[in-house]
Design a protein around this motif. Structure first.
Motif, PDB file in Angstrom:
ATOM      1  N   LEU A  28      -2.084 -13.301   2.419  1.00 41.94           N
ATOM      2  CA  LEU A  28      -2.179 -12.050   3.177  1.00 41.94           C
ATOM      3  C   LEU A  28      -3.065 -12.205   4.403  1.00 41.94           C
ATOM      4  CD1 LEU A  28      -2.431  -9.228   0.478  1.00 41.94           C
ATOM      5  CD2 LEU A  28      -0.814  -9.322   2.368  1.00 41.94           C
ATOM      6  N   GLN A  29      -4.167 -12.920   4.267  1.00 42.98           N
ATOM      7  CA  GLN A  29      -5.085 -13.098   5.387  1.00 42.98           C
ATOM      8  C   GLN A  29      -4.464 -13.919   6.504  1.00 42.98           C
ATOM      9  OE1 GLN A  29      -8.600 -14.748   3.625  1.00 42.98           O
ATOM     10  NE2 GLN A  29      -9.418 -12.768   3.031  1.00 42.98           N
ATOM     11  N   ARG A  30      -3.498 -14.761   6.155  1.00 45.81           N
ATOM     12  CA  ARG A  30      -2.853 -15.598   7.180  1.00 45.81           C
ATOM     13  C   ARG A  30      -1.584 -14.971   7.728  1.00 45.81           C
ATOM     14  NH1 ARG A  30      -3.809 -19.385   3.044  1.00 45.81           N
ATOM     15  NH2 ARG A  30      -1.568 -19.563   2.653  1.00 45.81           N
ATOM     16  N   THR A  31      -1.236 -13.789   7.233  1.00 47.64           N
ATOM     17  CA  THR A  31      -0.003 -13.123   7.664  1.00 47.64           C
ATOM     18  C   THR A  31      -0.314 -12.023   8.666  1.00 47.64           C
ATOM     19  OG1 THR A  31       1.009 -13.555   5.502  1.00 47.64           O
ATOM     20  CG2 THR A  31       2.046 -11.867   6.881  1.00 47.64           C
ATOM     21  N   ASN A  32       0.404 -11.998   9.762  1.00 48.24           N
ATOM     22  CA  ASN A  32       0.227 -10.965  10.783  1.00 48.24           C
ATOM     23  C   ASN A  32       0.922  -9.685  10.313  1.00 48.24           C
ATOM     24  OD1 ASN A  32       0.646  -9.289  13.131  1.00 48.24           O
ATOM     25  ND2 ASN A  32       0.069 -11.058  14.370  1.00 48.24           N
ATOM     26  N   PRO A  33       0.162  -8.596  10.077  1.00 54.53           N
ATOM     27  CA  PRO A  33       0.770  -7.381   9.524  1.00 54.53           C
ATOM     28  C   PRO A  33       1.656  -6.630  10.513  1.00 54.53           C
ATOM     29  CG  PRO A  33      -1.516  -6.985  10.063  1.00 54.53           C
ATOM     30  CD  PRO A  33      -1.284  -8.445  10.290  1.00 54.53           C
ATOM     31  N   VAL A  34       1.528  -6.951  11.780  1.00 56.80           N
ATOM     32  CA  VAL A  34       2.352  -6.276  12.791  1.00 56.80           C
ATOM     33  C   VAL A  34       3.646  -7.046  13.026  1.00 56.80           C
ATOM     34  CG1 VAL A  34       2.444  -5.467  15.172  1.00 56.80           C
ATOM     35  CG2 VAL A  34       0.306  -5.281  13.873  1.00 56.80           C
ATOM     36  N   GLU A  35       3.516  -8.351  13.271  1.00 58.59           N
ATOM     37  CA  GLU A  35       4.689  -9.164  13.568  1.00 58.59           C
ATOM     38  C   GLU A  35       5.499  -9.471  12.307  1.00 58.59           C
ATOM     39  OE1 GLU A  35       3.186 -12.588  15.525  1.00 58.59           O
ATOM     40  OE2 GLU A  35       2.443 -11.490  17.277  1.00 58.59           O
ATOM     41  N   GLU A  36       4.848  -9.497  11.148  1.00 62.85           N
ATOM     42  CA  GLU A  36       5.536  -9.783   9.892  1.00 62.85           C
ATOM     43  C   GLU A  36       5.311  -8.636   8.915  1.00 62.85           C
ATOM     44  OE1 GLU A  36       5.037 -14.164   8.806  1.00 62.85           O
ATOM     45  OE2 GLU A  36       3.359 -13.838  10.190  1.00 62.85           O
ATOM     46  N   ALA A  37       5.589  -7.430   9.370  1.00 67.93           N
ATOM     47  CA  ALA A  37       5.263  -6.233   8.595  1.00 67.93           C
ATOM     48  C   ALA A  37       5.979  -6.211   7.244  1.00 67.93           C
ATOM     49  CB  ALA A  37       5.620  -4.983   9.404  1.00 67.93           C
ATOM     50  N   THR A  38       7.260  -6.587   7.223  1.00 68.94           N
ATOM     51  CA  THR A  38       8.018  -6.540   5.967  1.00 68.94           C
ATOM     52  C   THR A  38       7.419  -7.470   4.924  1.00 68.94           C
ATOM     53  OG1 THR A  38      10.046  -6.001   7.182  1.00 68.94           O
ATOM     54  CG2 THR A  38      10.287  -6.843   4.923  1.00 68.94           C
ATOM     55  N   GLU A  39       7.156  -8.707   5.345  1.00 67.90           N
ATOM     56  CA  GLU A  39       6.588  -9.672   4.412  1.00 67.90           C
ATOM     57  C   GLU A  39       5.184  -9.273   3.992  1.00 67.90           C
ATOM     58  OE1 GLU A  39       6.332 -13.219   2.107  1.00 67.90           O
ATOM     59  OE2 GLU A  39       7.934 -11.906   2.838  1.00 67.90           O
ATOM     60  N   TYR A  40       4.392  -8.753   4.939  1.00 71.34           N
ATOM     61  CA  TYR A  40       3.026  -8.336   4.625  1.00 71.34           C
ATOM     62  C   TYR A  40       3.034  -7.204   3.597  1.00 71.34           C
ATOM     63  CZ  TYR A  40      -1.793  -6.747   5.219  1.00 71.34           C
ATOM     64  OH  TYR A  40      -3.094  -6.386   4.989  1.00 71.34           O
ATOM     65  N   ASN A  41       3.881  -6.213   3.818  1.00 69.71           N
ATOM     66  CA  ASN A  41       3.942  -5.077   2.888  1.00 69.71           C
ATOM     67  C   ASN A  41       4.483  -5.506   1.523  1.00 69.71           C
ATOM     68  OD1 ASN A  41       2.931  -3.217   4.741  1.00 69.71           O
ATOM     69  ND2 ASN A  41       4.953  -2.853   5.627  1.00 69.71           N
ATOM     70  N   ARG A  42       5.414  -6.467   1.526  1.00 67.72           N
ATOM     71  CA  ARG A  42       5.924  -6.962   0.251  1.00 67.72           C
ATOM     72  C   ARG A  42       4.804  -7.629  -0.547  1.00 67.72           C
ATOM     73  NH1 ARG A  42       6.962 -11.301  -2.252  1.00 67.72           N
ATOM     74  NH2 ARG A  42       6.306 -12.599  -0.511  1.00 67.72           N
ATOM     75  N   MET A  43       4.035  -8.466   0.139  1.00 70.20           N
ATOM     76  CA  MET A  43       2.948  -9.160  -0.554  1.00 70.20           C
ATOM     77  C   MET A  43       1.853  -8.188  -0.975  1.00 70.20           C
ATOM     78  SD  MET A  43       2.480 -12.887   1.276  1.00 70.20           S
ATOM     79  CE  MET A  43       2.164 -12.242   2.911  1.00 70.20           C
ATOM     80  N   PHE A  44       1.603  -7.166  -0.151  1.00 70.17           N
ATOM     81  CA  PHE A  44       0.583  -6.184  -0.522  1.00 70.17           C
ATOM     82  C   PHE A  44       1.004  -5.433  -1.781  1.00 70.17           C
ATOM     83  CE2 PHE A  44      -1.668  -2.137  -0.349  1.00 70.17           C
ATOM     84  CZ  PHE A  44      -2.961  -2.565  -0.079  1.00 70.17           C
ATOM     85  N   GLY A  45       2.287  -5.074  -1.850  1.00 70.56           N
ATOM     86  CA  GLY A  45       2.789  -4.422  -3.057  1.00 70.56           C
ATOM     87  C   GLY A  45       2.702  -5.333  -4.266  1.00 70.56           C
ATOM     88  N   GLU A  46       2.997  -6.619  -4.061  1.00 71.90           N
ATOM     89  CA  GLU A  46       2.880  -7.576  -5.157  1.00 71.90           C
ATOM     90  C   GLU A  46       1.430  -7.708  -5.605  1.00 71.90           C
ATOM     91  OE1 GLU A  46       3.802 -12.319  -6.057  1.00 71.90           O
ATOM     92  OE2 GLU A  46       4.593 -11.358  -4.242  1.00 71.90           O
ATOM     93  N   LEU A  47       0.503  -7.659  -4.632  1.00 68.76           N
ATOM     94  CA  LEU A  47      -0.918  -7.755  -4.966  1.00 68.76           C
ATOM     95  C   LEU A  47      -1.359  -6.564  -5.821  1.00 68.76           C
ATOM     96  CD1 LEU A  47      -3.679  -9.123  -4.623  1.00 68.76           C
ATOM     97  CD2 LEU A  47      -3.970  -7.808  -2.505  1.00 68.76           C
ATOM     98  N   VAL A  48      -0.909  -5.363  -5.448  1.00 68.05           N
ATOM     99  CA  VAL A  48      -1.245  -4.168  -6.232  1.00 68.05           C
ATOM    100  C   VAL A  48      -0.724  -4.300  -7.656  1.00 68.05           C
ATOM    101  CG1 VAL A  48      -0.862  -1.690  -6.445  1.00 68.05           C
ATOM    102  CG2 VAL A  48      -1.369  -2.678  -4.202  1.00 68.05           C
ATOM    103  N   ALA A  49       0.524  -4.797  -7.783  1.00 63.19           N
ATOM    104  CA  ALA A  49       1.106  -4.968  -9.115  1.00 63.19           C
ATOM    105  C   ALA A  49       0.335  -6.011  -9.929  1.00 63.19           C
ATOM    106  CB  ALA A  49       2.572  -5.378  -8.992  1.00 63.19           C
ATOM    107  N   LEU A  50      -0.081  -7.084  -9.262  1.00 67.39           N
ATOM    108  CA  LEU A  50      -0.855  -8.122  -9.949  1.00 67.39           C
ATOM    109  C   LEU A  50      -2.203  -7.591 -10.421  1.00 67.39           C
ATOM    110  CD1 LEU A  50      -0.283 -11.465  -8.001  1.00 67.39           C
ATOM    111  CD2 LEU A  50       0.079 -11.056 -10.433  1.00 67.39           C
ATOM    112  N   GLU A  51      -2.829  -6.779  -9.583  1.00 66.04           N
ATOM    113  CA  GLU A  51      -4.117  -6.195  -9.961  1.00 66.04           C
ATOM    114  C   GLU A  51      -3.951  -5.326 -11.211  1.00 66.04           C
ATOM    115  OE1 GLU A  51      -6.840  -7.303  -6.619  1.00 66.04           O
ATOM    116  OE2 GLU A  51      -6.887  -7.028  -8.761  1.00 66.04           O
ATOM    117  N   GLN A  52      -2.877  -4.545 -11.247  1.00 65.96           N
ATOM    118  CA  GLN A  52      -2.626  -3.696 -12.413  1.00 65.96           C
ATOM    119  C   GLN A  52      -2.353  -4.555 -13.652  1.00 65.96           C
ATOM    120  OE1 GLN A  52      -2.903  -0.354 -12.849  1.00 65.96           O
ATOM    121  NE2 GLN A  52      -2.576  -0.925 -14.982  1.00 65.96           N
TER     122      GLN A  52
END
Length: 733
Positions: A696-720
């Motif tokens: 996530l830290q190496r991913t540009n959230p603006v230029e790669e918004a879809t991938e960033y949001n996908r990984m962020f959602g995966e991170l939330v699921a992993l935390e749960q």
């Protein structure tokens, strides 16, 4: 936006509408003492300029300056809007240069549609799915009554969260979706572990606990604790009443001179101990307390003539534990003729008061520390008062002792400070030699925390109490906001002792500072610290790294030369050391697989080779899989496993695992085995979380918004997923 700025007016200029008395510039920080509507309007304008709402409804605010987002978090705290921690990312600009961009996420549930000024933001926010999952509270029975039962929530401040009639189907809080039983409630309120919560509740209501295998109960004061706590509770109220008497004039003047009024004194429970010497003893005896109880509580002393008040003629602060029970007192000298010269006296060690574990203000700060992932460590009672009254509600202080390992454990528990959730610990020190020495001690204990440690030092040398008195509340908040990393502060203090204009001065500074860098146990941080040290001294980073290695070699040589130096344990070639804590869970889980396959089998369904990090343990699991898994276990199970591999090292390890005793005196049960399996899988989840955060830290959230949001959602699921495994390990039944 005019609804947020009631003092603004409009006028027309041709076809243009002019609005007067708006914020001068939305990126200029307003005073935190402005009205809530004004601050809300400022935040909305700031977000419209620099914020975005992702396609999935995530509310994100970006800035090139971290301090801007730290101020935004302060505004959000004032407005009751939750935020997640600030993250950073290094990115390439349009000019080709690399620079940092910082980001903070706002909690959707604390916002409304009218906050968003840009239609696209509002549409995405409204479309976001904000439904809460059912959390597991169960309504056992329902009876009609004339009363309306108020249900309080561990996550929602100020009043009840809902009434039982409102939410009869789920029992969950509509404000935040949280549910649970009384133990879960106390865990959330006090930031305690499951075991500590059960022990506290049992202690409070007189329930005797029995520990498996005779395990040790926590040192909590024993059966006399309720009486000692009650004595302290009555004493605190009595001291507070004495503060209003004519004899306490000097005490009231002391508070007034430091900017604390009557309301402040009442809020913190400040009181006064009369000078006579026996008033408190007489009062508590009238309440039914015995001489032995008063002496054991540390409230009275005993001499040949009988009992006497331990504190006489002093300004008193009640010291509470995290559950708000008064367990001791701090006493300040205020009379010149006081025969005891010490400025401060504290309760001596008692069955309920251990100064190495006590933090003043923890009862008031615990929830803010957990919510804001920040703890501020100050040096005295008045500093805690000044910080809280200035808006820094995460401030605590030690009581007559230096900040130590036990204090760090208390803070870590409240911060939930571990590898995936890293909080901030901010120490405030005076700028003098004593303050620098205290900073060095804190640096030596820095590794007690997984999160980041900082130091906040006022250039004028004022402590938070004097700073508030001379410059106001905002200056105290600014002191904390100007914090600098603790390691940088300590290294700078070491380097400043030497004349860096001289070659020998630079060499001496390097040698002294390299020893501090060498002391860092987290090897991933050493190179970064070395590079920063190189910049401070003005030498090549390679030279610093070389000197750090030399410091390590000198330390090892000195240790080897010491008489009776221990010899590091070593196992067979390629096999793990049985005592290596990094692989302890892997070893214990495999011992259960080899020795008790039927017991551990039901919980192994989700275990795979990814759960084993040591090559030897991974090889053993491969042999288990090749043999058909634990479902194929029979009376010759251990022998069949050895027959399934030709590797002599793995055969040797299997032999050891089959005879090595388990760390329990009783026959293992399915619940016992489940604890190890769930904890093993939790470690795997933690490793996956760390990998995902790095991506996530190496991913540009603006230029790669879809991938960033996908990984962020995966991170939330992993935390749960990780939290679920932790709960299963805590209560495998």
């Amino acid at each position: 936006m005019l609804k947020w700025f009631p003092n603004s007016v409009t006028s027309a200029s041709g076809e243009n509408l002019l609005v007067h008395h708006l914020p001068r510039f939305f990126k200029a920080w307003p005073d935190l003492n402005e009205s809530r509507p004004y601050l809300y309007g400022w935040l909305a304008g700031y977000f419209a300029a620099d914020g975005c709402v992702a396609a999935d409804g995530t509310v994100i605010l970006n800035s090139a300056k971290r301090e801007n987002l730290e101020f935004v978090r302060a505004v959000c705290t004032r407005l009751g809007i939750g935020t997640y921690g600030i993250t950073s990312q290094n990115r390439r600009g349009i000019d080709g240069r690399m620079s940092d961009i910082f980001r903070v996420h706002l909690v959707n549930e604390d916002l409304t549609s009218e906050f968003f000024l840009i239609p696209t933001h509002q549409e995405r926010f409204d479309a976001a799915n904000k439904q809460f999952a059912r959390r597991g509270w169960v309504v056992q029975s329902v009876e009609r009554t004339d009363r309306i039962e108020e249900v309080f929530c561990a996550e929602v401040d100020d009043g009840h969260a809902f009434t039982l009639a409102d939410n009869i189907l789920t029992g969950n809080c509509f404000g935040c979706g949280v549910g649970g039983d009384v133990i879960k409630f106390v865990q959330e309120i006090d930031g305690t572990s499951f075991t500590e919560t059960v022990e506290r509740l049992a202690e409070k209501f007189g329930v005797e606990l029995h520990y498996e295998e005779g395990g040790p109960a926590r040192p909590s004061g024993g059966p006399q604790r309720p009486r000692l706590v009650e004595a302290h509770k009555l004493t605190a109220a009595w001291y507070a009443e004495q503060l209003a008497t004519p004899d306490a004039m000097t005490a009231r003047q002391f508070l007034d001179q430091r900017g604390f009024d009557k309301d402040a004194a009442e809020h913190f429970g400040v009181g006064f101990s009369p000078r006579g010497g026996e008033e408190l003893v007489k009062y508590l005896k009238q309440k039914g307390f015995t001489d032995a109880e008063l002496v054991s509580a540390g409230l009275a002393g005993d001499n040949n003539r009988g009992l006497y008040d331990k504190f006489r003629g002093r300004l008193m602060w009640p010291i509470r534990d995290s559950s708000a029970d008064v367990i001791g007192f701090g006493a300040r000298r205020i009379f010149e003729d006081d025969r005891i010269e010490a400025k401060y006296l504290n309760t001596a060690e008692t069955p309920i008061y251990k100064k190495s574990q006590v933090l003043y203000g923890i009862d008031l700060a615990r929830r803010e520390i957990a919510r804001g992932s920040q703890a501020v460590i100050v040096e005295g009672y008045t500093d805690v008062m000044a910080c809280h009254l200035s808006g820094v509600k995460t401030a605590v202080a030690t009581c007559g002792t230096a900040f130590g390992d036990d204090h760090a454990r208390v803070i870590r528990r409240l911060l939930q400070d571990h590898d995936e959730f890293r909080g901030e610990v901010i120490f405030t020190f005076d700028g003098d030699a004593a303050g620098q020495k205290a900073a060095l001690r804190a640096f030596e204990g820095d590794q007690n925390f997984a999160g980041q440690t900082y130091v906040a030092v006022e250039p004028s040398g004022l402590d938070p109490c004097d700073l508030r008195l001379q410059q106001g509340d905002a200056a105290v908040r600014e002191l904390v906001a100007r914090r600098v990393p603790l390691y940088r502060f300590v290294l700078a203090n070491v380097v400043e002792r030497y004349d860096l204009d001289r070659a020998d001065g630079r060499v001496d500074a390097l040698r002294e500072a390299a020893k501090l860098v060498r002391a860092i146990r987290d090897r991933s941080k050493v190179d970064a610290f070395a590079r920063e040290l190189a910049g401070m001294i003005g030498i090549d980073p390679v030279d610093v790294q070389r000197e750090v290695r030399r410091a390590a070699n000198r330390e090892q040589a000195a240790a080897a030369a010491a008489p009776g130096a221990p010899v590091a344990p070593s196992g067979p070639q390629g096999l793990p050391d049985p005592r290596d804590p990094r692989f302890l869970l892997e070893r214990e889980a495999l011992k259960l697989v080899v020795q008790h396959p039927a017991i551990v089998g039901p919980t192994l369904g989700e275990v795979s080779d990814e759960d084993f990090t040591h090559p030897a343990y991974k090889a053993v699991w491969a042999v288990v899989t090749l043999a058909g898994g634990v479902a194929a276990a029979d009376a010759m199970w251990a022998s069949r496993l050895q027959a399934n591999t030709a590797d002599e090292r793995v055969q040797s390890l299997l032999s050891a695992l089959s005879v090595e005793p388990l760390p329990t005196k009783q026959e293992p049960t399915a619940e016992y085995a489940a604890v190890y399996v769930h904890r093993l899988r939790e470690l795997t989840a933690l490793r996956r979380i760390a990998d995902l955060k790095s991506k996530l830290q190496r991913t540009n959230p603006v230029e790669e918004a879809t991938e960033y949001n996908r990984m962020f959602g995966e991170l939330v699921a992993l935390e749960q997923h990780r939290r679920t495994l932790r709960e299963l390990a805590m209560d495998p039944s």
